[in-house]
Design a protein around this motif. Structure first.
Motif, PDB file in Angstrom:
ATOM      1  N   PRO A 127       0.885  -1.114  -0.041  1.00  0.00           N
ATOM      2  CA  PRO A 127      -0.206  -0.102   0.103  1.00  0.00           C
ATOM      3  C   PRO A 127       0.830   1.234  -0.026  1.00  0.00           C
ATOM      4  O   PRO A 127       1.888   1.244   0.776  1.00  0.00           O
ATOM      5  N   GLY A 128       0.719   2.279  -0.956  1.00  0.00           N
ATOM      6  CA  GLY A 128       1.202   3.443  -1.015  1.00  0.00           C
ATOM      7  C   GLY A 128       2.465   3.286  -2.074  1.00  0.00           C
ATOM      8  O   GLY A 128       3.014   4.390  -2.380  1.00  0.00           O
ATOM      9  N   GLY A 129       2.643   1.946  -2.542  1.00  0.00           N
ATOM     10  CA  GLY A 129       3.737   1.908  -3.556  1.00  0.00           C
ATOM     11  C   GLY A 129       2.989   1.794  -4.955  1.00  0.00           C
ATOM     12  O   GLY A 129       1.580   1.706  -5.084  1.00  0.00           O
ATOM     13  N   THR A 130       3.626   2.209  -6.016  1.00  0.00           N
ATOM     14  CA  THR A 130       3.139   2.579  -7.407  1.00  0.00           C
ATOM     15  C   THR A 130       3.992   1.823  -8.676  1.00  0.00           C
ATOM     16  O   THR A 130       5.208   2.178  -8.455  1.00  0.00           O
ATOM     17  N   LEU A 131       3.339   1.162  -9.404  1.00  0.00           N
ATOM     18  CA  LEU A 131       4.204   0.471 -10.490  1.00  0.00           C
ATOM     19  C   LEU A 131       3.388   1.173 -11.773  1.00  0.00           C
ATOM     20  O   LEU A 131       2.134   0.931 -11.926  1.00  0.00           O
ATOM     21  N   THR A 132       4.081   1.747 -12.603  1.00  0.00           N
ATOM     22  CA  THR A 132       3.684   2.207 -13.802  1.00  0.00           C
ATOM     23  C   THR A 132       4.321   1.598 -15.197  1.00  0.00           C
ATOM     24  O   THR A 132       5.508   1.314 -15.056  1.00  0.00           O
ATOM     25  N   ALA A 133       3.663   1.126 -16.276  1.00  0.00           N
ATOM     26  CA  ALA A 133       4.137   0.715 -17.233  1.00  0.00           C
ATOM     27  C   ALA A 133       3.262   1.275 -18.546  1.00  0.00           C
ATOM     28  O   ALA A 133       2.083   1.508 -18.428  1.00  0.00           O
ATOM     29  N   THR A 134       4.127   1.490 -19.648  1.00  0.00           N
ATOM     30  CA  THR A 134       3.420   1.726 -20.958  1.00  0.00           C
ATOM     31  C   THR A 134       2.681   0.540 -21.424  1.00  0.00           C
ATOM     32  O   THR A 134       1.887   0.657 -22.060  1.00  0.00           O
ATOM     33  N   GLY A 135       3.022  -0.648 -20.968  1.00  0.00           N
ATOM     34  CA  GLY A 135       2.358  -1.784 -21.499  1.00  0.00           C
ATOM     35  C   GLY A 135       1.786  -2.660 -20.377  1.00  0.00           C
ATOM     36  O   GLY A 135       1.017  -1.965 -19.618  1.00  0.00           O
ATOM     37  N   LEU A 143      -0.591  -7.325  -4.890  1.00  0.00           N
ATOM     38  CA  LEU A 143      -0.810  -6.205  -5.513  1.00  0.00           C
ATOM     39  C   LEU A 143      -1.620  -5.591  -4.244  1.00  0.00           C
ATOM     40  O   LEU A 143      -2.842  -5.529  -4.600  1.00  0.00           O
ATOM     41  N   ARG A 144      -1.167  -4.791  -3.583  1.00  0.00           N
ATOM     42  CA  ARG A 144      -1.869  -4.047  -2.429  1.00  0.00           C
ATOM     43  C   ARG A 144      -1.872  -2.454  -2.728  1.00  0.00           C
ATOM     44  O   ARG A 144      -2.529  -1.728  -1.847  1.00  0.00           O
ATOM     45  N   GLY A 145      -0.929  -2.032  -3.687  1.00  0.00           N
ATOM     46  CA  GLY A 145      -0.769  -0.511  -3.798  1.00  0.00           C
ATOM     47  C   GLY A 145      -1.493  -0.037  -5.280  1.00  0.00           C
ATOM     48  O   GLY A 145      -2.589  -0.613  -5.424  1.00  0.00           O
ATOM     49  N   THR A 146      -0.883   0.762  -6.052  1.00  0.00           N
ATOM     50  CA  THR A 146      -1.367   1.090  -7.210  1.00  0.00           C
ATOM     51  C   THR A 146      -0.543   0.603  -8.483  1.00  0.00           C
ATOM     52  O   THR A 146       0.553   0.685  -8.194  1.00  0.00           O
ATOM     53  N   ALA A 147      -1.343   0.239  -9.410  1.00  0.00           N
ATOM     54  CA  ALA A 147      -0.731  -0.162 -10.724  1.00  0.00           C
ATOM     55  C   ALA A 147      -1.583   0.686 -11.821  1.00  0.00           C
ATOM     56  O   ALA A 147      -2.767   0.649 -11.971  1.00  0.00           O
ATOM     57  N   HIS A 148      -0.544   1.033 -12.859  1.00  0.00           N
ATOM     58  CA  HIS A 148      -1.071   1.850 -13.951  1.00  0.00           C
ATOM     59  C   HIS A 148      -0.628   1.168 -15.149  1.00  0.00           C
ATOM     60  O   HIS A 148       0.718   1.587 -15.459  1.00  0.00           O
ATOM     61  N   ALA A 149      -1.250   0.332 -15.906  1.00  0.00           N
ATOM     62  CA  ALA A 149      -0.742  -0.110 -17.217  1.00  0.00           C
ATOM     63  C   ALA A 149      -1.220   0.565 -18.345  1.00  0.00           C
ATOM     64  O   ALA A 149      -2.109   1.536 -17.947  1.00  0.00           O
ATOM     65  N   GLY A 150      -0.390   0.643 -19.172  1.00  0.00           N
ATOM     66  CA  GLY A 150      -0.954   1.441 -20.578  1.00  0.00           C
ATOM     67  C   GLY A 150      -0.980   2.731 -20.324  1.00  0.00           C
ATOM     68  O   GLY A 150      -1.938   3.551 -20.717  1.00  0.00           O
ATOM     69  N   ALA A 151       0.188   3.054 -19.762  1.00  0.00           N
ATOM     70  CA  ALA A 151       0.153   4.495 -19.365  1.00  0.00           C
ATOM     71  C   ALA A 151       0.308   5.661 -20.237  1.00  0.00           C
ATOM     72  O   ALA A 151       0.125   6.671 -20.139  1.00  0.00           O
ATOM     73  N   LYS A 152       0.604   5.394 -21.565  1.00  0.00           N
ATOM     74  CA  LYS A 152       0.523   6.343 -22.764  1.00  0.00           C
ATOM     75  C   LYS A 152      -0.702   6.281 -23.571  1.00  0.00           C
ATOM     76  O   LYS A 152      -0.627   6.641 -24.724  1.00  0.00           O
TER      77      LYS A 152
END
Length: 219
Positions: A127-135, A143-152
């Motif tokens: 919690p409080g951690g973030t993983l971002t990827a364009t794919g 996965l207890r935090g934030t995930a952002h896929a397809g970021a573009k």
């Protein structure tokens, strides 16, 4: 700088220099190491006659604006002249399907990690951690935090996790339902995807319908 892992390798050839860029790390990390080498450890290249430079990006997709950032850094070196910037991936869509970075460890609270292309995390997102990827994003853990896929803007991206109980999921600009609506404690690995501009959750066994060639399809 920690020399255990070099993301920029410089090789001398008959016609000048080749800069080999690691295609498995964030682009900003490459630029930081390039800056360090040109400003500190490899200053000898910046004096003397004109040197032709080839930049090889491996299987990394690099947008035009990022290529300009590379050109701008070399432009400040009066004797380093870029001859070519080469990538084995011509299109962003090809990059998303062919490039999968592997990250080991835990993403802790307050930590933000960014990747070009798809990434598989062998660990947890707290919690409080973030993983971002364009794919795509694959989490072989909780996965207890934030995930952002397809970021573009890629709405075809997915987010999969062994234990899916996030603070927030985001695919392109589509955001998941509030965390208090998640069913915690599923015995199955699950994945999130976008359908009709809304986020859907399925067991990983159904991933092959969307991605028959996914590294975890049918897991």
């Amino acid at each position: 700088m920690n020399a255990a892992k070099h993301h920029v390798t410089i090789k001398g050839v008959k016609d000048g220099l080749i800069f080999l860029m690691d295609d498995s790390c964030p682009f900003d990390m490459l630029l930081n190491e390039l800056e360090h080498k040109l400003s500190n450890t490899h200053q000898q290249f910046l004096s003397g006659p004109l040197i032709h430079v080839q930049i090889k990006l491996g299987k990394r997709y690099v947008a035009d604006e990022d290529k300009e950032r590379l050109r701008a850094r070399f432009a400040s070196c009066g004797n380093l002249l870029i001859q070519s910037i080469e990538s084995e991936v011509a299109l962003q869509s090809e990059a998303a399907s062919s490039s999968l970075s592997i990250m080991k460890g835990m993403i802790r609270s307050g930590q933000v990690v960014n990747y070009e292309g798809s990434v598989m995390l062998l660990g947890d997102i707290n919690p409080g951690g973030t993983l971002t990827a364009t794919g795509d994003i694959f989490v072989m853990g909780a996965l207890r935090g934030t995930a952002h896929a397809g970021a573009k803007g890629d709405k075809e991206a997915i987010i999969a996790a062994s234990q899916l109980c996030p603070t927030q999921l985001r695919i392109a600009e589509v955001i998941s339902r509030p965390p208090d609506e998640w069913v915690v404690g599923s015995l199955y690995m699950e994945f999130a995807y976008v359908r009709n501009d809304a986020m859907e959750i399925e067991k990983i066994q159904h991933l092959h319908r969307l991605r028959p060639n996914s590294p975890v399809a049918g897991a």
